[in-house]
Design an enzyme around this catalytic site. Structure first.
Site, PDB file in Angstrom:
ATOM      1  N   ASN A   1      -2.030  12.728  -4.274  1.00  0.00           N
ATOM      2  CA  ASN A   1      -2.851  13.008  -4.999  1.00  0.00           C
ATOM      3  C   ASN A   1      -3.202  14.616  -4.742  1.00  0.00           C
ATOM      4  OD1 ASN A   1      -3.262  11.194  -7.061  1.00  0.00           O
ATOM      5  ND2 ASN A   1      -5.212   9.728  -5.565  1.00  0.00           N
TER       6      ASN A   1
ATOM      7  N   ASP B   1      -1.346   9.067 -10.690  1.00  0.00           N
ATOM      8  CA  ASP B   1      -1.243   7.429 -11.197  1.00  0.00           C
ATOM      9  C   ASP B   1      -0.126   7.772 -11.852  1.00  0.00           C
ATOM     10  OD1 ASP B   1      -4.041   7.739 -11.301  1.00  0.00           O
ATOM     11  OD2 ASP B   1      -4.759   8.828 -13.817  1.00  0.00           O
TER      12      ASP B   1
ATOM     13  N   ASP C   1       0.327  -1.151   0.045  1.00  0.00           N
ATOM     14  CA  ASP C   1      -0.058  -0.293   0.067  1.00  0.00           C
ATOM     15  C   ASP C   1       0.732   1.350   0.003  1.00  0.00           C
ATOM     16  OD1 ASP C   1      -3.168   0.585   1.295  1.00  0.00           O
ATOM     17  OD2 ASP C   1      -1.707   2.629   1.050  1.00  0.00           O
TER      18      ASP C   1
ATOM     19  N   GLU D   1      -4.746   1.811  -4.250  1.00  0.00           N
ATOM     20  CA  GLU D   1      -2.799   2.683  -4.365  1.00  0.00           C
ATOM     21  C   GLU D   1      -2.684   0.293  -3.910  1.00  0.00           C
ATOM     22  OE1 GLU D   1      -5.020   3.889  -2.168  1.00  0.00           O
ATOM     23  OE2 GLU D   1      -4.269   4.618  -0.001  1.00  0.00           O
TER      24      GLU D   1
END
Lengths: 543, 255
Positions: A413, A422, A405, A449
């Site tokens: 983000n 991304d 993770d 993620e």
């Protein structure tokens, strides 16, 4: 369009309809059969006709010929019997039979034979007639002889022995005795005639010397002259019968010749013609059989080349379509349009099937891959985990699973925008790809993620090592923002290593990996938490 | 066991049916005249004999049938055949239109022709020449029909059979007898006939009505037997049996 294409591929080749070919073949066969019938029927009819002619015409002819031959021979013997036999009864019987026989001939024969037969019978009857006269002469001779003997008996006692007249009358009595039992055929009529002439002469000479016996001499002379006339007549008649006999036999010969028939020759000619007809039929049959055999062979070869081969070719093509292997080259171009249509359909089907196959593969690929990172997606991961788990359980291998993770991804983000997020995901995904090169190893995007890495057949230490390398490499990823700010990216990982997967269900493995990841997050992130063989979850083991 | 027994019964029944339906094996009832020497007569031992009788026997042998040959009066022959009391008649019978209406005839088995017999005082036997003479022959024969038709100026006397007519000739009750040559030959060869000076008179009568062939008669419509007899006749003629029988009675072929 495709038809046009194939036509273009094989230009200029003749196409024939199989049905038409079959029809033409059947019609040809029928024509040949008809020809055979047409050729052989008149011959066979001729044979039948000739056989019938032989049995219905020639055979009776031959039988009749044989019968007529027998009749002619019999007639010959009848004529001889009538001529030679002096017994009137036997002669009559022969004559009666000859009459019936000749009458029988008249039943079937033509006018000429009829006349000839009549001629034979007329001669036979004439012969009988003369024989009758001869018998009468014989009788009269007997009577005369008797009279002479009586005369001699009456004169003898009064005569002087050794006188000329006595000697003469004794000679007359001897002569008379010799004429009482005459035979037409055996008596020497000429000698008798001479004898009687000399007796008459000497008796006439004696008449002058013996005036006393004048009456007796005259009586003798009268008797002797009558005898002499009878003898002369008899000789004439015998000559006549001889002539008639010869004539009758000649007539019988002529008749016999007329009764001959050429039936045997005709029968032989018929038999020869039947034989030649039969031989001709045999030749025709042999020729036809040879033609049939030749045509049969050609048909079998044609069938093999023109029908069977294209069908087998098409079947092989269908097989390869089923196996998904590429189609063999479409070089086979059948002569028959129907087969051509079938082969073309097979090829079209093969092409469509191949395209479908490819499209399917693409679609499957697409359905398994995460669009952003290019890793396998969650669904694919689930399937892969299950299959790797099953494989490990089957072979007793170990299985490692690492859940990753990205730390503080939400912050990245929010701060740098989703595009950069991304980019981070892509970068980490590429990193994971580098560590999942062995067969069976698989990296997947687990969600948001979160990523997962399946490591089958691995030791706990190696798994720990890999997880640690990935964590380390992640921190070393150089990702920069739009404003060229370096972004520090780290990852937390939960590793689980199971030596004997049979003891744990996959859900438990996943759960424990998740728990380990949670612990890593709890304990400050950017670290790997490992758990091996799950001692605390023994109760959840599967059978 | 009982089942097998029943099968056996069924087979026996079928065999019996087949046996009875096929004509083979049935006795043929054959008739001849018995008073027409040398074709059919009773010999010195009282047995039927003659050419017709021997032919009938040979036919039965060729047909592989047992035969019951008996003598039936000439005038009853056709009636009995029609009534189904006989199967075939071998009696030197000529084929005439009237008879063909009553019975069927096979192929001919000998040929004959007719001639007058008597004292050979005349050689001309035309109806005018025999005017006023008494002529005899057997009843219901082609000779009888012929005399009745053409010799209306003569006295025609019909007897029950040929021997009777010939007896009348011997006794001087009739002047001439018209009959088959072979039959008359048999008569003329006898001593009595010879003693009485009997002979053929004139030429054979050249009339198509009398130039006849002798046939075997079967019941009207019995085509099977007719064909069988025809085949058997041909067989006899070709295998020499016919000639053998012929030679026994006549010195020459009468076929």
């Amino acid at each position: 369009m495709r038809t046009d294409k194939t036509s273009v591929l094989f230009p200029g080749r003749i196409q024939i309809s199989l049905a038409t070919t079959l029809y033409v073949g059947v019609v040809l066969l029928m024509l040949m059969g008809g020809l055979a019938v047409w050729l052989s029927t008149p011959l066979l009819d001729g044979i039948v006709k000739k056989a019938r002619q032989t049995s219905e015409e020639q055979l009776p002819q031959i039988t009749r010929w044989r019968h007529n031959g027998e009749r002619a021979e019999l007639l010959h013997s009848y004529i001889n019997t009538v001529f030679w036999v002096e017994d009137p009864l036997i002669a009559r019987q022969a004559r009666l039979q000859a009459q019936v026989l000749v009458h029988g001939l008249a039943l079937e024969a033509d006018e000429q034979i009829n006349r000839q037969a009549d001629d034979v019978i007329t001669k036979l009857l004439a012969l009988i007639e003369i024989r009758q006269q001869q018998r009468q002469i014989q009788q009269s001779l007997n009577k005369l002889a008797e009279s002479e003997l009586e005369l001699y008996e009456s004169l003898a006692p009064s005569l002087m022995l050794e006188s000329p007249f006595y000697r003469q009358s004794h000679a007359i009595s001897r002569f008379a005795a010799s004429t009482t039992d005459t035979s037409i055929h055996n008596s020497d009529w000429g000698h008798l005639q001479q004898e009687i002439t000399s007796i008459i002469d000497s008796l006439s000479a004696l008449a002058a010397d013996e005036p006393l016996q004048q009456t007796a001499i005259n009586q003798y002379l009268s008797l002797l002259q009558r005898q002499s006339r009878s003898l002369t007549q008899m000789q004439v008649l015998i000559e006549q019968t001889r002539q008639i006999h010869v004539q009758a036999l000649a007539a019988q010969q002529t008749l016999s010749g007329m009764l001959n028939s050429d039936a045997a020759l005709k029968t032989q000619q018929l038999a020869e013609r039947v034989e030649s007809d039969a031989l001709q039929v045999r030749t025709y049959t042999q020729i036809l059989l040879s033609i049939f055999a030749l045509l049969g062979t050609v048909s079998v070869i044609c069938f093999h080349v023109l029908v069977l081969k294209p069908i087998l070719h098409a079947t092989r093509a269908l097989d390869s379509v089923g196996l998904g292997t590429p189609l063999p080259p479409d070089t086979c171009r059948p002569l028959f349009s129907e087969l051509n249509a079938i082969v073309q359909s097979v090829w079209r089907y093969g092409e469509v099937a191949t395209e479908l196959h490819n499209t399917n593969a693409e679609l499957r690929e697409l359905s398994q891959i995460d669009g952003l990172t290019g890793l396998k997606n969650r669904r694919c991961f689930d399937t892969a985990l299950q299959s790797e788990y099953d494989r490990s359980s089957r072979h007793g291998h170990s299985l490692g699973l690492v859940l990753f993770d990205l730390d503080h991804f939400k912050c990245i983000n929010d701060r740098y925008g989703h595009l950069l997020g991304d980019d981070c995901l892509k970068a980490f995904a590429d990193l994971l790809k580098q560590f999942s090169q062995r067969s069976g190893e698989m990296a997947a995007r687990y969600g948001g993620e979160e990523f997962a890495l399946i490591l089958p057949e691995i030791t706990f230490e190696s798994a720990q090592n890999i997880a640690e390398k990935i964590r380390q490499a992640c921190t070393e990823l150089s990702i920069r923002s739009e404003h060229d700010e370096p972004i520090e990216l780290s990852v937390s990982a939960g590793l689980i290593h199971v030596n004997n997967t049979r003891l744990y269900p996959p859900e438990a493995i996943l759960r424990e990996a998740d728990a380990a990841l949670y612990r890593a997050k709890q304990q400050g992130r950017n670290r790997v938490e490992s758990v091996s063989s799950l001692p605390g979850i023994h109760l959840c083991t599967r059978n | 066991m009982s089942k097998r027994g029943r099968y056996a019964q069924i087979y026996l029944l079928l065999a019996a049916l087949f046996w009875s339906s096929s004509s083979v094996g049935e006795t043929l009832r054959v008739a001849t005249e018995g008073a027409y020497p040398p074709f059919s007569y009773f010999d010195s031992t009282g047995q039927l004999a003659g050419f017709d009788v021997d032919i009938a026997r040979a036919l039965c042998q060729a047909l592989e049938r047992t035969c019951d040959i008996k003598a039936v009066a000439w005038t009853d022959l056709l009636d009995e055949l029609q009534a189904g009391k006989l199967d075939m008649v071998v009696a030197s019978m000529a084929k005439t239109r009237e008879r063909e209406a009553q019975v069927d005839f096979t192929d001919y088995y000998y040929q004959s022709h007719s001639i007058f017999a008597g004292r050979p005082e005349v050689t001309d036997t035309t109806p005018t020449a025999l005017m006023g003479k008494s002529l005899a022959t057997a009843r219901a024969t082609i000779q009888a029909d012929f005399l009745n038709k053409h010799y209306t100026l003569s006295r025609v006397i019909l007897t029950d059979n040929m021997p009777q007519a010939l007896q009348m000739l011997l006794e001087g009750k009739v002047d001439f007898v018209l009959s088959d040559t072979t039959n008359l030959l048999d008569f003329l060869e006898r001593p009595q006939a010879m003693a009485a000076g009997m002979d053929f008179v004139g030429d054979p009568v050249k009339s198509p009505e009398l130039q006849s062939k002798a046939h075997i008669a079967v019941k009207k419509g019995d085509q099977v037997l007719r064909e069988e007899i025809n085949r058997a006749l041909e067989q006899l003629r070709l295998n020499g049996t016919y000639d053998q029988i012929n030679r026994k009675y006549f010195p020459f072929s009468i076929y």
